[in-house]
Design a protein around this motif. Structure first.
Motif, short mmCIF file in Angstrom:
data_model
loop_
_atom_site.label_atom_id
_atom_site.label_comp_id
_atom_site.label_asym_id
_atom_site.label_seq_id
_atom_site.Cartn_x
_atom_site.Cartn_y
_atom_site.Cartn_z
N ASP A 144 0.83 -1.20 0.00
CA ASP A 144 0.00 0.00 0.00
C ASP A 144 0.87 1.26 0.00
O ASP A 144 0.49 2.29 -0.53
N HIS A 197 -10.59 -5.54 -6.26
CA HIS A 197 -9.36 -5.05 -5.61
C HIS A 197 -9.60 -4.87 -4.12
O HIS A 197 -10.74 -4.79 -3.66
N VAL A 202 -7.45 -2.61 -0.90
CA VAL A 202 -6.31 -1.77 -0.50
C VAL A 202 -6.41 -1.48 1.00
O VAL A 202 -7.41 -1.82 1.64
N GLN A 203 -5.37 -0.85 1.54
CA GLN A 203 -5.32 -0.49 2.97
C GLN A 203 -5.56 -1.70 3.87
O GLN A 203 -6.46 -1.71 4.71
N ASN A 212 -2.31 -0.99 -2.85
CA ASN A 212 -2.52 0.29 -3.53
C ASN A 212 -1.64 0.47 -4.75
O ASN A 212 -2.09 0.96 -5.80
N LYS A 213 -0.37 0.07 -4.63
CA LYS A 213 0.59 0.29 -5.72
C LYS A 213 0.22 -0.52 -6.96
O LYS A 213 0.28 -0.02 -8.08
#
Length: 292
Positions: free
Chosen positions: A85, A137, A139-140, A121-122
């Protein structure tokens, strides 16, 4: 002494940066130990589920799970891409994303399209940037990824495989080898090959009993294989997080060392500038006295 004042300001600025990178290095070292522990704790669960699934498969050789289906005609490959992330972890994300891009290019050359699940995130930002088809997806995730949050996005890809929308699923992550070395890995997750469910002679002899199925053997085997695939994904995320903290610790140590070298260089320049100013001032005084 305007030049000397500027150099003093630069020295203070670099010293502040050095303190930050040193603190980040120490935090990463602490988090790395915890991430390694989580990674080790995840392995026995996956091994146990694999053993039971292998025993059930041997007890029911006539049944073939949808996860072991081969020879699809969809001409679509699924990718589960695990990245971080946050940044500041050296070339960790760059290496895995470069490997993924190269593999996608190979598949495109063979007329095979791709669908992607982005974890981190990347990877999410990169896939959107290159125009890849992201079907789900997450993220975090934080420092300790909860399994229940991972299951949802991964299940989207598993359902697509069972439905025949994708022919195979590959897992892309950075494997943790040691503190100084992490390697990008792209391995086939589905269809589950026989080698994945292979047992050693000790494992075969350890489970010599028969099973009573509730409600039936088919649903039990499917559920167990689903849990096994989820465990493999969780294991890859845990390994990626251990790799992230190791890479960040090494990157921050390098940044701290570079800051120290820069401070020494700036101090040397400052002392030389100050010495030159003092020498010039003395020369002017001596020159003035001689004129008088």
């Amino acid at each position: 002494m305007a030049v000397g004042k500027e150099i003093r300001g630069k020295i203070k600025s670099v010293e502040g940066t050095k303190k930050i990178t040193k603190a980040m290095e120490m935090v990463s070292a602490s988090k790395m130990r915890k991430a390694q522990e989580r990674m080790r704790q995840a392995r026995p669960y996956a091994d146990k589920v694999r053993n039971i699934a292998a025993n059930l498969a041997q007890a029911n050789p006539e049944y073939k799970s949808p996860y072991m289906r081969t020879g699809g005609n969809a001409k679509v490959t699924g990718l589960i891409v695990v990245t971080t992330d946050k940044g500041l972890c050296g070339g960790l994300n760059t290496n895995i994303l470069r490997a993924v891009t190269n593999r996608m290019r190979e598949w495109q050359g063979q007329g095979v399209s791709t669908r992607t699940v982005a974890i981190g995130n990347k990877g999410m930002a990169f896939m959107n940037r290159i125009g890849a088809k992201v079907i789900s997806h997450i993220v975090q995730l934080g420092d300790a990824p909860p399994v229940d949050r991972l299951v949802g996005p991964v299940k989207v890809m598993l359902d697509a495989f069972v439905a025949g929308e994708v022919d195979s699923v590959h897992l892309c992550y950075t494997r943790f080898i040691n503190t100084m070395k992490q390697e990008p890995v792209i391995e086939q997750l589905l269809p589950l090959g026989a080698e994945r469910l292979q047992q050693s002679s000790e494992e075969k002899s350890a489970y010599g009993w028969d099973y009573i199925y509730e409600p039936d053997a088919v649903s039990v085997i499917d559920e167990l294989l689903t849990r096994y695939v989820e465990a493999l994904v969780y294991q890859s995320v845990a390994e990626n997080m251990a790799s992230e903290q190791s890479a960040r610790m090494v990157a921050m140590k390098a940044a701290t060392d570079n800051a120290g070298n820069l401070i020494n260089e700036l101090k040397l320049i400052y002392n030389k500038t100050r010495q030159a100013a003092i020498t010039k001032e003395l020369s002017e005084i001596v020159g003035g006295a001689a004129a008088v």
